[in-house]
Design a protein around this motif. Sequence first.
Motif, PDB file in Angstrom:
ATOM      1  N   UNK A 122       0.830  -1.202   0.000  1.00 57.96           N
ATOM      2  CA  UNK A 122       0.000   0.000   0.000  1.00 57.96           C
ATOM      3  C   UNK A 122       0.870   1.259   0.000  1.00 57.96           C
ATOM      4  N   UNK A 123       1.931   1.257   0.823  1.00 56.95           N
ATOM      5  CA  UNK A 123       2.845   2.404   0.847  1.00 56.95           C
ATOM      6  C   UNK A 123       3.512   2.589  -0.510  1.00 56.95           C
ATOM      7  N   UNK A 124       3.874   1.471  -1.155  1.00 54.03           N
ATOM      8  CA  UNK A 124       4.510   1.542  -2.464  1.00 54.03           C
ATOM      9  C   UNK A 124       3.548   2.124  -3.502  1.00 54.03           C
ATOM     10  N   UNK A 126      -7.287  14.124  -4.948  1.00 52.87           N
ATOM     11  CA  UNK A 126      -8.470  13.268  -4.791  1.00 52.87           C
ATOM     12  C   UNK A 126      -8.122  11.798  -4.953  1.00 52.87           C
ATOM     13  N   UNK A 127      -7.188  11.496  -5.864  1.00 52.69           N
ATOM     14  CA  UNK A 127      -6.770  10.107  -6.068  1.00 52.69           C
ATOM     15  C   UNK A 127      -6.060   9.588  -4.821  1.00 52.69           C
ATOM     16  N   UNK A 128      -5.177  10.410  -4.249  1.00 52.83           N
ATOM     17  CA  UNK A 128      -4.459   9.990  -3.045  1.00 52.83           C
ATOM     18  C   UNK A 128      -5.421   9.776  -1.873  1.00 52.83           C
ATOM     19  N   UNK A 129      -6.423  10.626  -1.778  1.00 47.99           N
ATOM     20  CA  UNK A 129      -7.392  10.473  -0.686  1.00 47.99           C
ATOM     21  C   UNK A 129      -8.234   9.213  -0.876  1.00 47.99           C
ATOM     22  N   UNK A 130      -8.558   8.890  -2.113  1.00 48.00           N
ATOM     23  CA  UNK A 130      -9.305   7.659  -2.383  1.00 48.00           C
ATOM     24  C   UNK A 130      -8.463   6.439  -2.017  1.00 48.00           C
ATOM     25  N   UNK A 131      -7.187   6.480  -2.339  1.00 42.64           N
ATOM     26  CA  UNK A 131      -6.289   5.372  -1.984  1.00 42.64           C
ATOM     27  C   UNK A 131      -6.198   5.249  -0.464  1.00 42.64           C
ATOM     28  N   UNK A 132      -6.105   6.377   0.224  1.00 40.41           N
ATOM     29  CA  UNK A 132      -6.052   6.369   1.686  1.00 40.41           C
ATOM     30  C   UNK A 132      -7.295   5.713   2.273  1.00 40.41           C
ATOM     31  N   UNK A 133      -8.450   6.065   1.732  1.00 35.27           N
ATOM     32  CA  UNK A 133      -9.702   5.498   2.241  1.00 35.27           C
ATOM     33  C   UNK A 133      -9.731   3.981   2.067  1.00 35.27           C
ATOM     34  N   UNK A 134      -9.301   3.500   0.905  1.00 34.03           N
ATOM     35  CA  UNK A 134      -9.296   2.055   0.651  1.00 34.03           C
ATOM     36  C   UNK A 134      -8.363   1.346   1.623  1.00 34.03           C
ATOM     37  N   UNK A 139      -7.358   2.302   4.619  1.00 30.41           N
ATOM     38  CA  UNK A 139      -7.879   2.321   5.982  1.00 30.41           C
ATOM     39  C   UNK A 139      -9.066   1.368   6.130  1.00 30.41           C
ATOM     40  N   UNK A 140      -9.945   1.382   5.141  1.00 30.23           N
ATOM     41  CA  UNK A 140     -11.140   0.533   5.222  1.00 30.23           C
ATOM     42  C   UNK A 140     -10.776  -0.953   5.126  1.00 30.23           C
ATOM     43  N   UNK A 141     -10.017  -1.308   4.069  1.00 30.29           N
ATOM     44  CA  UNK A 141      -9.792  -2.715   3.733  1.00 30.29           C
ATOM     45  C   UNK A 141      -8.633  -3.311   4.521  1.00 30.29           C
ATOM     46  N   UNK A 142      -7.499  -2.615   4.535  1.00 26.57           N
ATOM     47  CA  UNK A 142      -6.304  -3.184   5.163  1.00 26.57           C
ATOM     48  C   UNK A 142      -6.321  -3.085   6.683  1.00 26.57           C
ATOM     49  N   UNK A 143      -6.911  -1.994   7.189  1.00 20.64           N
ATOM     50  CA  UNK A 143      -6.799  -1.744   8.632  1.00 20.64           C
ATOM     51  C   UNK A 143      -8.123  -1.804   9.381  1.00 20.64           C
ATOM     52  N   UNK A 144      -9.206  -2.044   8.666  1.00 18.55           N
ATOM     53  CA  UNK A 144     -10.526  -2.167   9.315  1.00 18.55           C
ATOM     54  C   UNK A 144     -10.886  -0.931  10.134  1.00 18.55           C
ATOM     55  N   UNK A 145     -10.664   0.245   9.538  1.00 22.27           N
ATOM     56  CA  UNK A 145     -11.054   1.506  10.173  1.00 22.27           C
ATOM     57  C   UNK A 145     -12.440   1.871   9.650  1.00 22.27           C
ATOM     58  N   UNK A 146     -13.425   1.933  10.546  1.00 20.76           N
ATOM     59  CA  UNK A 146     -14.814   2.145  10.143  1.00 20.76           C
ATOM     60  C   UNK A 146     -15.156   3.580   9.807  1.00 20.76           C
ATOM     61  N   UNK A 147     -14.464   4.552  10.416  1.00 19.22           N
ATOM     62  CA  UNK A 147     -14.752   5.963  10.125  1.00 19.22           C
ATOM     63  C   UNK A 147     -13.465   6.770  10.221  1.00 19.22           C
ATOM     64  N   UNK A 165     -15.078   9.651   5.801  1.00 21.35           N
ATOM     65  CA  UNK A 165     -16.113   8.660   5.519  1.00 21.35           C
ATOM     66  C   UNK A 165     -16.617   8.095   6.840  1.00 21.35           C
ATOM     67  N   UNK A 166     -17.840   7.568   6.783  1.00 21.09           N
ATOM     68  CA  UNK A 166     -18.443   6.943   7.956  1.00 21.09           C
ATOM     69  C   UNK A 166     -18.880   7.908   9.034  1.00 21.09           C
ATOM     70  N   UNK A 167     -18.879   9.230   8.738  1.00 19.22           N
ATOM     71  CA  UNK A 167     -19.198  10.245   9.742  1.00 19.22           C
ATOM     72  C   UNK A 167     -20.529  10.886   9.407  1.00 19.22           C
TER      73      UNK A 167
END
Length: 416
Positions: free
Chosen positions: A30-32, A45-53, A55-63, A80-82
């Motif tokens: 993910x860092x790469x 916007x692309x970087x923020x979308x990658x960040x969201x994915x 956090x959501x998928x790899x780290x199970x962050x709900x919001x 997201x989630x707020x």
Amino acid sequence: MKHERDTTKEEPSENDLIRLLLKRQAELNALLEVTLAINKNSAPTVLFEMLEVILRVNLNVGKMSLLVKEGSDYNCVTSYGISGDVQVNFDKVYEILTPLKTIASLRGHEDDYLRQYDFFVPVRHKNSTLAFVLIGDFNTTPELLSHELNYIQTLINIIVVALENKKLFRERVQRERFQRDIELAGEVQNMLVPTRFPKSDRFEIAATYLPHQNIGGDYFDFIRLNDKEFLWCIADVSGKGISAALLMANLQASLRAWTSVESNLDRLVTKLNEAVTKTTKGERFITLFLGKYNEETREMEYINAGHNAPIMIADSQATFLKQGTTLLGIFDELPFVQPGKLVLPDNALIFNYTDGLIESADEDVFVSEEELVEYLSQHCDLRSQQINKGILSEIQVSRNAKMHSDDITLFTLKIY
């Protein structure tokens, strides 16, 4: 006595180690991917979308809510989630969050809004918080908590620093482009002001033009009307910079256009006022002095439109050329026009200047008209160019000042 090894704590199984290894590999991947996206100059916007994915998928962050510093404020750039407006709610808890310098738990926080989050994770640089992320519904194990919070901090740091660097780069490019535009404008402006004056045994002219920046709002000109008459002017546009220089160029174009068909100073200054008022719509003004001289009759006519009164030294007497009208650009129609008329004796000196010569507000230096008269009276026998150089040098030396708060223009005319 031998101590037996404590076997109450379970050793991680092989499957746990494999899952942990795969998780670490996913984090590195993910860092790469984020780094590659940054290198490709991807949009924020692309970087923020990658960040969201991640956090959501790899780290199970709900919001999540990411706030980035812009100037002196923090703005929410993605979330997201707020429920509710993140920015509005953050403004209410600003004083609680901004003093925090390290990762902090928000679980059970006394503030109702912050209680929905689990952790505050800041990104710091040079004693300043560049950004921070608020995360909630964070499902992880106690053993991995510290590592994953640090990973989130690293991830946010990479993205925010990259965006900051892109911003600084854009600002540098804009500054360099603006500086080049200023230089080009200065070169064009230098083409607009006369650098050479006609040589004659009847008169002598010298001008000094020192813009405050590369471009200025001062203006002077010399126009031959016919084989017997010439006109000169000096003007000062309110303000500084490009807008003042553009208005100055417009004034020059108008003056040269009208003098080709109109030699009457009353009508000429009226036309100039109409042109300035139409251009500025009353938001800027111009001070202007127009002089016209007939070499055969030695008659001089002038109009002073709110400009520093030129000083005439003739027959050992000083006269301030004040008659005329109001500033240009203030009224749609000039309320009055009262030209001054003189017959010039031999060896008359007319010294025209803008207020940059006598005022340097940055240095708290102000020179009186009487001081100018004293210098001119003592040095009126010098050549015009020597007078310009000498009077400026005298002021700078006697006041220990650079006199660089404004544009400076000197226009000296000697009539023999």
